[in-house]
Every structure is written in structure tokens, then in C-alpha cells.
Design a protein around this motif. Structure first.
Motif, PDB file in Angstrom:
ATOM      1  N   UNK A 179      55.260  37.236  51.158  1.00 60.23           N
ATOM      2  CA  UNK A 179      55.585  38.634  50.903  1.00 60.23           C
ATOM      3  C   UNK A 179      55.939  38.900  49.451  1.00 60.23           C
ATOM      4  N   UNK A 180      56.703  38.003  48.853  1.00 59.56           N
ATOM      5  CA  UNK A 180      57.048  38.172  47.443  1.00 59.56           C
ATOM      6  C   UNK A 180      55.818  38.044  46.550  1.00 59.56           C
ATOM      7  N   UNK A 181      54.883  37.176  46.948  1.00 57.70           N
ATOM      8  CA  UNK A 181      53.645  37.063  46.175  1.00 57.70           C
ATOM      9  C   UNK A 181      52.830  38.344  46.273  1.00 57.70           C
ATOM     10  N   UNK A 182      52.820  38.938  47.465  1.00 57.20           N
ATOM     11  CA  UNK A 182      52.075  40.184  47.651  1.00 57.20           C
ATOM     12  C   UNK A 182      52.725  41.342  46.894  1.00 57.20           C
ATOM     13  N   UNK A 183      54.048  41.335  46.805  1.00 56.97           N
ATOM     14  CA  UNK A 183      54.779  42.385  46.101  1.00 56.97           C
ATOM     15  C   UNK A 183      55.047  42.028  44.644  1.00 56.97           C
ATOM     16  N   UNK A 184      54.322  41.056  44.129  1.00 59.44           N
ATOM     17  CA  UNK A 184      54.580  40.588  42.775  1.00 59.44           C
ATOM     18  C   UNK A 184      54.320  41.698  41.757  1.00 59.44           C
ATOM     19  N   UNK A 185      54.905  41.544  40.607  1.00 59.18           N
ATOM     20  CA  UNK A 185      54.748  42.514  39.526  1.00 59.18           C
ATOM     21  C   UNK A 185      53.313  42.476  39.001  1.00 59.18           C
ATOM     22  N   UNK A 186      52.751  43.609  38.579  1.00 64.07           N
ATOM     23  CA  UNK A 186      51.357  43.612  38.086  1.00 64.07           C
ATOM     24  C   UNK A 186      51.132  42.755  36.853  1.00 64.07           C
ATOM     25  N   UNK A 187      52.185  42.276  36.216  1.00 63.14           N
ATOM     26  CA  UNK A 187      51.995  41.372  35.090  1.00 63.14           C
ATOM     27  C   UNK A 187      51.489  40.007  35.537  1.00 63.14           C
ATOM     28  N   UNK A 188      51.520  39.756  36.841  1.00 65.97           N
ATOM     29  CA  UNK A 188      51.064  38.476  37.374  1.00 65.97           C
ATOM     30  C   UNK A 188      49.889  38.730  38.310  1.00 65.97           C
ATOM     31  N   UNK A 189      48.711  39.072  37.763  1.00 64.64           N
ATOM     32  CA  UNK A 189      47.560  39.386  38.612  1.00 64.64           C
ATOM     33  C   UNK A 189      46.959  38.131  39.232  1.00 64.64           C
ATOM     34  N   UNK A 190      46.102  38.361  40.223  1.00 66.97           N
ATOM     35  CA  UNK A 190      45.403  37.256  40.878  1.00 66.97           C
ATOM     36  C   UNK A 190      44.027  37.751  41.305  1.00 66.97           C
ATOM     37  N   UNK A 191      42.999  37.405  40.527  1.00 63.98           N
ATOM     38  CA  UNK A 191      41.634  37.820  40.835  1.00 63.98           C
ATOM     39  C   UNK A 191      40.733  36.614  41.049  1.00 63.98           C
ATOM     40  N   UNK A 192      41.303  35.540  41.604  1.00 66.21           N
ATOM     41  CA  UNK A 192      40.534  34.320  41.836  1.00 66.21           C
ATOM     42  C   UNK A 192      39.399  34.565  42.817  1.00 66.21           C
ATOM     43  N   UNK A 193      39.649  35.367  43.860  1.00 64.70           N
ATOM     44  CA  UNK A 193      38.644  35.578  44.903  1.00 64.70           C
ATOM     45  C   UNK A 193      37.430  36.317  44.364  1.00 64.70           C
ATOM     46  N   UNK A 194      37.638  37.257  43.460  1.00 64.25           N
ATOM     47  CA  UNK A 194      36.519  38.036  42.940  1.00 64.25           C
ATOM     48  C   UNK A 194      35.606  37.215  42.045  1.00 64.25           C
ATOM     49  N   UNK A 195      36.097  36.095  41.551  1.00 60.41           N
ATOM     50  CA  UNK A 195      35.273  35.258  40.682  1.00 60.41           C
ATOM     51  C   UNK A 195      34.364  34.322  41.460  1.00 60.41           C
ATOM     52  N   UNK A 196      34.541  34.241  42.774  1.00 61.35           N
ATOM     53  CA  UNK A 196      33.733  33.325  43.568  1.00 61.35           C
ATOM     54  C   UNK A 196      32.305  33.847  43.685  1.00 61.35           C
ATOM     55  N   UNK A 197      31.324  32.943  43.776  1.00 61.18           N
ATOM     56  CA  UNK A 197      29.923  33.381  43.863  1.00 61.18           C
ATOM     57  C   UNK A 197      29.579  33.877  45.254  1.00 61.18           C
ATOM     58  N   UNK A 198      28.543  34.700  45.328  1.00 58.01           N
ATOM     59  CA  UNK A 198      28.001  35.185  46.593  1.00 58.01           C
ATOM     60  C   UNK A 198      26.481  35.158  46.493  1.00 58.01           C
ATOM     61  N   UNK A 199      25.823  35.492  47.606  1.00 60.44           N
ATOM     62  CA  UNK A 199      24.364  35.505  47.630  1.00 60.44           C
ATOM     63  C   UNK A 199      23.781  36.819  47.127  1.00 60.44           C
ATOM     64  N   UNK A 200      24.643  37.736  46.682  1.00 62.37           N
ATOM     65  CA  UNK A 200      24.140  39.023  46.199  1.00 62.37           C
ATOM     66  C   UNK A 200      23.274  38.852  44.956  1.00 62.37           C
ATOM     67  N   UNK A 201      23.587  37.839  44.130  1.00 65.55           N
ATOM     68  CA  UNK A 201      22.795  37.620  42.918  1.00 65.55           C
ATOM     69  C   UNK A 201      21.433  37.009  43.215  1.00 65.55           C
ATOM     70  N   UNK A 202      21.237  36.511  44.434  1.00 60.54           N
ATOM     71  CA  UNK A 202      19.961  35.890  44.796  1.00 60.54           C
ATOM     72  C   UNK A 202      19.000  36.864  45.460  1.00 60.54           C
ATOM     73  N   UNK A 203      19.439  38.091  45.686  1.00 57.99           N
ATOM     74  CA  UNK A 203      18.585  39.082  46.344  1.00 57.99           C
ATOM     75  C   UNK A 203      17.771  39.843  45.315  1.00 57.99           C
ATOM     76  N   UNK A 204      16.591  40.275  45.726  1.00 57.63           N
ATOM     77  CA  UNK A 204      15.739  41.089  44.863  1.00 57.63           C
ATOM     78  C   UNK A 204      16.299  42.497  44.761  1.00 57.63           C
TER      79      UNK A 204
END
Length: 213
Positions: free
Chosen positions: A188-213
Motif C-alpha cells: 500500500x505504501x508503494x502504491x501511495x508513494x510520492x510521484x518523485x519515485x516513479x515506476x515504469x518498469x512494466x511499460x518498458x517490457x516488449x510486446x508483439x505489437x512491434x511485430x505486426x504489420x
């Protein structure tokens, strides 16, 4: 709303159903925005009170369900003053009938197959493609998020997978020896963390969207 030929395409009915969905989830959307403001410390007093309430619920988890049902009871009592005082009737605002475009209304009452000229059909087809393109984008984003989650174990990104595997091992040992209250408190404290401590690890993961025409 009128349900005559409800299986046929209607721009008016589609707009009405869309805004019905928006109205249905408006409460959840408002709560989500409010929690976002809490996490971003828009109002420090409110954020501190939310942290205090969170600590109480973690220390006394038996109060969670009674608090939820008490809250719904109070909402029901509050909404009693706004109860319907007349029988249900045909709502033109709900049906999106007052602001409907004449061409959209003409399209709704068109026969199947269509009896309109070719240029009118082409214009309606282009409009339908525009709407379907937006839906296609939203539907495409859904599997993208799932593919990013599956990428954690597929070794498409070796560094991300290795970090996730190590994290799973550490998490399994930690969850085994740590009380659940402590885990919930840290999460809960991690979820309510201050915006100075962002976490965008998940968005950096690859997907198959780049392999589609």
C-alpha cells in the motif's frame, strides 16, 4: 431506448450505449481520479488522512468489510432523497435523440440491404471505418499489456526476465517468513508513494505489437 432492430448498426444507439457505459463506471472513474490525486499529493492533508486510514485497516482487517457495507448503507440513505417520483418513461437524453445527426437518423431507419445512393453509402462507410479504427486501437492495447506480462518469463528481454525471476525467488521467501499485514502495508505504501519515485518498469517490457504489420 427503443429496441426495434437493435441488432442493426445505429450510430445514435452506439453513442447512447457508450455514454451509458461511461455513466455506469463514472463512480469508479471518479474514485480512480481521486486516488490519483492522493498519490500525487495534490492535497497533503487528504493524503495523510488516507495513509492514516490505510494503517487502521491494515492493523484491523476485520473492519474492512463492515466499513464497506456501512459506506454503501450511507450512500443508499443519502440517495433516498433523489429517488424517482414518477414512473419510468422514454428518456430522449438517454437515447441520445435530441442531438442526433439527421444523416445518422436516416441511416438508422434505412433498409437492409441499403437503398441509398452510392455516395451516401461511401460516406457512411468511411464514418464507420473511423469509429471501428478507434475500437481496433483499444482492443489492440489489451493484448499488448498481456504480452508484456508474458514477456517477463519468455526471455525476450533477458535482463527483465532475469530480474523478474530473481524477484520471484526473493518474493516467495519473503512472503513465507513475513506476516501478511506487513506485506499489505508495504504494498500500500508503494502504491501511495510520492510521484518523485516513479515506476515504469512494466511499460518498458516488449510486446508483439512491434511485430505486426
Amino acid at each position: 431506448m427503443l429496441d426495434v432492430d437493435s441488432h442493426m448498426w445505429s450510430m445514435r444507439r452506439s453513442k447512447a450505449n457508450f455514454f451509458k457505459i461511461v455513466s455506469l463506471f463514472s463512480g469508479l472513474i471518479a474514485i480512480s481520479k481521486w486516488l490519483g490525486e492522493v498519490c500525487y499529493w495534490k492535497n497533503p492533508v487528504t493524503t495523510i488522512l488516507v495513509h492514516f486510514l490505510f494503517f487502521i485497516l491494515i492493523c484491523y482487517p476485520e473492519l474492512i468489510l463492515p466499513t464497506m457495507f456501512l459506506y454503501m448503507f450511507l450512500i443508499g440513505i443519502w440517495n433516498y432523497r433523489y429517488r424517482a417520483r414518477h414512473p419510468p418513461h422514454m428518456d430522449t437524453n438517454l437515447s441520445w435523440a435530441e442531438v442526433v445527426n439527421p444523416d445518422e437518423l436516416n441511416e438508422e431507419f434505412d433498409t437492409f440491404p441499403t437503398s441509398k445512393p452510392q455516395d451516401v453509402v461511401r460516406m457512411r462507410y468511411d464514418r464507420l471505418r473511423s469509429v471501428a479504427g478507434r475500437i481496433q486501437t483499444v482492443v489492440g492495447d489489451m493484448p499488448t499489456q498481456g504480452e508484456r506480462f508474458l514477456a517477463l518469463l519468455s526471455w525476450r528481454d533477458p535482463r527483465a526476465t532475469s530480474l523478474f525471476v530473481v524477484f520471484c525467488l526473493v518474493a516467495s521467501l519473503t512472503l513465507y517468513v513475513t506476516p501478511f499485514k506487513i506485506i499489505a502495508l508495504v504494498a500500500g505504501l508503494f502504491w501511495l508513494r510520492h510521484p518523485r519515485f516513479p515506476s515504469n518498469f512494466f511499460r518498458r517490457l516488449p510486446s508483439l505489437a512491434d511485430s505486426m504489420l
